[in-house]
Design an enzyme around this catalytic site. Structure first.
Site, PDB file in Angstrom:
ATOM      1  N   LYS A 111      -3.183   2.557   5.233  1.00 22.18           N
ATOM      2  CA  LYS A 111      -2.819   1.254   5.821  1.00 22.18           C
ATOM      3  C   LYS A 111      -1.477   1.358   6.546  1.00 22.18           C
ATOM      4  O   LYS A 111      -0.711   2.301   6.324  1.00 22.18           O
ATOM      5  CB  LYS A 111      -2.730   0.216   4.701  1.00 22.18           C
ATOM      6  CG  LYS A 111      -1.644   0.535   3.673  1.00 22.18           C
ATOM      7  CD  LYS A 111      -1.748  -0.362   2.439  1.00 22.18           C
ATOM      8  CE  LYS A 111      -0.661  -0.015   1.432  1.00 22.18           C
ATOM      9  NZ  LYS A 111      -0.841  -0.716   0.164  1.00 22.18           N
ATOM     10  N   ARG A 130      -1.129 -10.609  -7.541  1.00 22.03           N
ATOM     11  CA  ARG A 130      -1.447 -10.652  -6.111  1.00 22.03           C
ATOM     12  C   ARG A 130      -2.932 -10.968  -6.045  1.00 22.03           C
ATOM     13  O   ARG A 130      -3.385 -11.817  -6.796  1.00 22.03           O
ATOM     14  CB  ARG A 130      -1.063  -9.295  -5.486  1.00 22.03           C
ATOM     15  CG  ARG A 130      -0.732  -9.372  -4.009  1.00 22.03           C
ATOM     16  CD  ARG A 130      -0.048  -8.097  -3.497  1.00 22.03           C
ATOM     17  NE  ARG A 130      -0.904  -6.905  -3.592  1.00 22.03           N
ATOM     18  CZ  ARG A 130      -0.523  -5.678  -3.182  1.00 22.03           C
ATOM     19  NH1 ARG A 130       0.688  -5.510  -2.641  1.00 22.03           N
ATOM     20  NH2 ARG A 130      -1.327  -4.641  -3.294  1.00 22.03           N
ATOM     21  N   HIS A 165      -4.341  -3.021  -9.678  1.00 24.12           N
ATOM     22  CA  HIS A 165      -3.162  -2.421  -9.033  1.00 24.12           C
ATOM     23  C   HIS A 165      -1.954  -2.599  -9.941  1.00 24.12           C
ATOM     24  O   HIS A 165      -1.778  -3.653 -10.548  1.00 24.12           O
ATOM     25  CB  HIS A 165      -2.930  -3.116  -7.682  1.00 24.12           C
ATOM     26  CG  HIS A 165      -1.926  -2.439  -6.800  1.00 24.12           C
ATOM     27  ND1 HIS A 165      -1.936  -1.091  -6.556  1.00 24.12           N
ATOM     28  CD2 HIS A 165      -0.887  -2.934  -6.071  1.00 24.12           C
ATOM     29  CE1 HIS A 165      -0.942  -0.785  -5.719  1.00 24.12           C
ATOM     30  NE2 HIS A 165      -0.287  -1.883  -5.417  1.00 24.12           N
ATOM     31  N   ARG A 224      -5.786   6.193  -5.975  1.00 22.72           N
ATOM     32  CA  ARG A 224      -5.431   5.753  -4.617  1.00 22.72           C
ATOM     33  C   ARG A 224      -4.031   6.273  -4.283  1.00 22.72           C
ATOM     34  O   ARG A 224      -3.035   5.750  -4.757  1.00 22.72           O
ATOM     35  CB  ARG A 224      -5.452   4.221  -4.536  1.00 22.72           C
ATOM     36  CG  ARG A 224      -6.797   3.593  -4.891  1.00 22.72           C
ATOM     37  CD  ARG A 224      -6.832   2.104  -4.573  1.00 22.72           C
ATOM     38  NE  ARG A 224      -5.786   1.350  -5.230  1.00 22.72           N
ATOM     39  CZ  ARG A 224      -5.877   0.814  -6.449  1.00 22.72           C
ATOM     40  NH1 ARG A 224      -7.001   0.926  -7.152  1.00 22.72           N
ATOM     41  NH2 ARG A 224      -4.862   0.156  -6.967  1.00 22.72           N
ATOM     42  N   TYR A 231      27.505  -3.893  22.520  1.00 22.61           N
ATOM     43  CA  TYR A 231      27.628  -5.350  22.557  1.00 22.61           C
ATOM     44  C   TYR A 231      28.641  -5.862  21.544  1.00 22.61           C
ATOM     45  O   TYR A 231      28.659  -5.427  20.391  1.00 22.61           O
ATOM     46  CB  TYR A 231      26.265  -5.998  22.262  1.00 22.61           C
ATOM     47  CG  TYR A 231      25.248  -5.754  23.345  1.00 22.61           C
ATOM     48  CD1 TYR A 231      25.453  -6.214  24.651  1.00 22.61           C
ATOM     49  CD2 TYR A 231      24.071  -5.058  23.070  1.00 22.61           C
ATOM     50  CE1 TYR A 231      24.506  -5.991  25.647  1.00 22.61           C
ATOM     51  CE2 TYR A 231      23.119  -4.839  24.055  1.00 22.61           C
ATOM     52  CZ  TYR A 231      23.342  -5.303  25.347  1.00 22.61           C
ATOM     53  OH  TYR A 231      22.408  -5.080  26.321  1.00 22.61           O
ATOM     54  N   CYS A 265      21.653  -1.074  20.125  1.00 13.85           N
ATOM     55  CA  CYS A 265      21.025  -1.915  21.150  1.00 13.85           C
ATOM     56  C   CYS A 265      19.504  -1.848  20.982  1.00 13.85           C
ATOM     57  O   CYS A 265      19.002  -1.142  20.107  1.00 13.85           O
ATOM     58  CB  CYS A 265      21.395  -1.429  22.546  1.00 13.85           C
ATOM     59  SG  CYS A 265      23.157  -1.264  22.839  1.00 13.85           S
ATOM     60  N   MET A 266      18.767  -2.549  21.843  1.00 14.46           N
ATOM     61  CA  MET A 266      17.316  -2.569  21.690  1.00 14.46           C
ATOM     62  C   MET A 266      16.711  -1.168  21.857  1.00 14.46           C
ATOM     63  O   MET A 266      15.802  -0.792  21.108  1.00 14.46           O
ATOM     64  CB  MET A 266      16.679  -3.534  22.694  1.00 14.46           C
ATOM     65  CG  MET A 266      15.211  -3.776  22.427  1.00 14.46           C
ATOM     66  SD  MET A 266      14.420  -4.854  23.617  1.00 14.46           S
ATOM     67  CE  MET A 266      15.247  -6.400  23.333  1.00 14.46           C
ATOM     68  N   ASP A 267      17.232  -0.420  22.828  1.00 17.47           N
ATOM     69  CA  ASP A 267      16.604   0.863  23.163  1.00 17.47           C
ATOM     70  C   ASP A 267      17.547   2.060  23.090  1.00 17.47           C
ATOM     71  O   ASP A 267      17.136   3.181  23.380  1.00 17.47           O
ATOM     72  CB  ASP A 267      16.044   0.805  24.598  1.00 17.47           C
ATOM     73  CG  ASP A 267      15.366  -0.511  24.867  1.00 17.47           C
ATOM     74  OD1 ASP A 267      14.336  -0.775  24.225  1.00 17.47           O
ATOM     75  OD2 ASP A 267      15.887  -1.305  25.684  1.00 17.47           O
TER      76      ASP A 267
HETATM   77  C1  LIG Z   1      -0.661   0.315  -0.852  1.00 15.06           C
HETATM   78  C2  LIG Z   1      -1.567   0.366  -2.004  1.00 15.06           C
HETATM   79  C3  LIG Z   1      -1.746   1.567  -2.706  1.00 15.06           C
HETATM   80  C4  LIG Z   1      -0.894   2.803  -2.471  1.00 15.06           C
HETATM   81  O1  LIG Z   1       0.326   2.654  -3.151  1.00 15.06           O
HETATM   82  P1  LIG Z   1       1.424   3.813  -3.171  1.00 15.06           P
HETATM   83  O2  LIG Z   1       2.508   3.297  -4.049  1.00 15.06           O
HETATM   84  O3  LIG Z   1       1.886   3.967  -1.757  1.00 15.06           O
HETATM   85  O4  LIG Z   1       0.763   5.023  -3.668  1.00 15.06           O
HETATM   86  C5  LIG Z   1      -2.712   1.599  -3.699  1.00 15.06           C
HETATM   87  N1  LIG Z   1      -3.446   0.500  -3.990  1.00 15.06           N
HETATM   88  C6  LIG Z   1      -3.278  -0.676  -3.355  1.00 15.06           C
HETATM   89  C7  LIG Z   1      -4.104  -1.845  -3.750  1.00 15.06           C
HETATM   90  C8  LIG Z   1      -2.324  -0.788  -2.350  1.00 15.06           C
HETATM   91  O5  LIG Z   1      -2.157  -1.969  -1.738  1.00 15.06           O
END
Ligand SMILES: *Cc1c(COP(=O)(O)O)cnc(C)c1O
Length: 371
Positions: free
Chosen positions: A37, A135, A164, A220, A264, A309-311
């Site tokens: 992600k 969550r 999670h 994960r 700036y 700055c921005m860039d």
């Molecule tokens: C982002 C996420 C992960 C990965 O977590 P890390 O701490 O980067 O390993 C695993 N499960 C869920 C649901 C997440 O949102």
């Protein structure tokens, strides 16, 4: 285009990604779902996903359906889960591309079922359980009923069940054990009732490396696949390799007169005649507009002078007599024996490494090396 064409760029070492995937898989003893992600935490989603799969990852996960569709468009055909919310209008696209959605609210889940079954399709879903993150997710006591009810909906196939961790990256504390226990009890209960989904998962990176009991059917892996530490309290072993470097180059060198302000609002002013350099990286690239930024040039740390700055921004070259146009400047990465980590930058910015690499703007080209 090659690196010579760019003002600022990110280099991603795909070898490092593969090395890290293998390590997570070895340590956890489980198949790895590569979490890509947020443009793979800023590393480049499609390339990281392909490398992770080539190194043995069996699943990929993203946060949004748009990300999942982008992977499918790029020809990534692995089992793929959207971890976050998906609007019901996207359920047909998900089903058509064999993208798994996360479910946790009866109302939304029934909308998915109605929409995909009307299109003559089947959608695979993973039920999310809230064991203490607060969550997305059903409370453990709600899960068995939820599964029983949605099993009778046409168009849905319940493939997975997951939770999670909120605190797996903190020093040994009992909360993760509590979450694992809640989840394990639930899984046993579902097994007894004959409604355990086939793919059960819980661990993020810190969980997969520190809590063997959190393995279940797969882990994960997010932050650790990038070779970034889950936290100061949950560091990776030094077998892990950071994959990302962020670089720019020196595009102007000059000496400004004593008393002249820089950038700036002149938040920095030269006390004596001072040698400075200009580098083409700014807050539109994700370099935060705070005072006190540091960069590496000629293997030495130099301060950024005045406002970013921005860039662009300016650095001190007072201690770099050898500096010449085109010299590489490192924002994150190594230069000879010197290193600047995403963790250090995060600490200085009052945030974490995750936010640092996710914050590198889309316009910064990603250059893939190492394979
Ligand atoms: C982002 C996420 C992960 C990965 O977590 P890390 O701490 O980067 O390993 C695993 N499960 C869920 C649901 C997440 O949102």
């Amino acid at each position: 285009m090659n690196i010579a064409a760019y003002s600022t760029w990110v280099e991603i070492d795909l070898n490092a990604i593969q090395n890290n995937i293998r390590l997570i898989s070895r340590v956890s003893g489980r198949p790895v779902m590569a979490v890509v992600k947020g443009n793979a935490y800023g590393h480049g989603m499609v390339e990281v996903a392909r490398s992770a799969l080539a190194a043995g990852a069996t699943w990929c996960a993203v946060a949004r359906i748009e990300e999942a569709l982008q992977l499918r468009e790029a020809g990534v055909n692995c089992p793929l889960l959207v971890l976050g919310y998906t609007a019901p209008v996207m359920a047909v696209d998900a089903a058509r591309h064999n993208i798994r959605l996360t479910v946790y609210e009866m109302d939304i889940t029934r909308q998915y079922a109605r929409i995909v079954s009307a299109a003559g399709l089947t959608l695979k879903v993973h039920v999310k359980v809230d064991t203490g993150m607060s969550r997305l997710g059903l409370l453990p006591v709600q899960v068995a009923d939820f599964i029983t009810q949605i099993s009778s909906e046409r168009g849905l196939q319940i493939e997975g069940l997951f939770t999670h961790f909120a605190r797996a990256d903190q020093p040994q504390e009992p909360y993760t054990d509590f979450q694992i226990e809640q989840f394990s009890e639930l899984v046993s209960r579902l097994e007894k009732e004959g409604i355990r989904p086939p793919v059960v998962h819980a661990a993020n990176s810190a969980g997969s490396l520190r809590y063997p009991a959190a393995g279940f059917d797969l882990v994960r892996g997010g932050i650790a696949i990038y070779g970034l530490h889950p936290s100061d309290d949950a560091p990776l072993t030094n077998e892990f390799m950071p994959a990302l470097s962020w670089k720019t180059r020196l595009v102007s060198i000059k000496t400004i007169p004593a008393g002249q302000g820089v950038s700036y609002c002149h938040r920095y002013r030269a006390k004596t005649a001072e040698k400075i350099g200009v580098i083409p990286v700014g807050y539109a690239d994700g370099l935060r507009r705070v005072l006190g930024n540091k960069m590496l040039i000629s293997e030495q740390f130099v301060p950024v002078l005045g406002s970013v700055c921005m860039d662009q921004c300016m650095i001190s070259l007072e201690n770099i007599p050898e500096a010449k146009l085109g010299d590489e400047v490192v924002i994150i990465g190594t230069q000879g024996h010197a290193a600047r980590t995403a963790e250090q930058l995060g600490a200085e910015w009052g945030t974490i490494n995750y936010e640092v690499t996710c914050g590198i703007a889309h316009r910064v080209p990603r250059v893939f090396i190492g394979l």
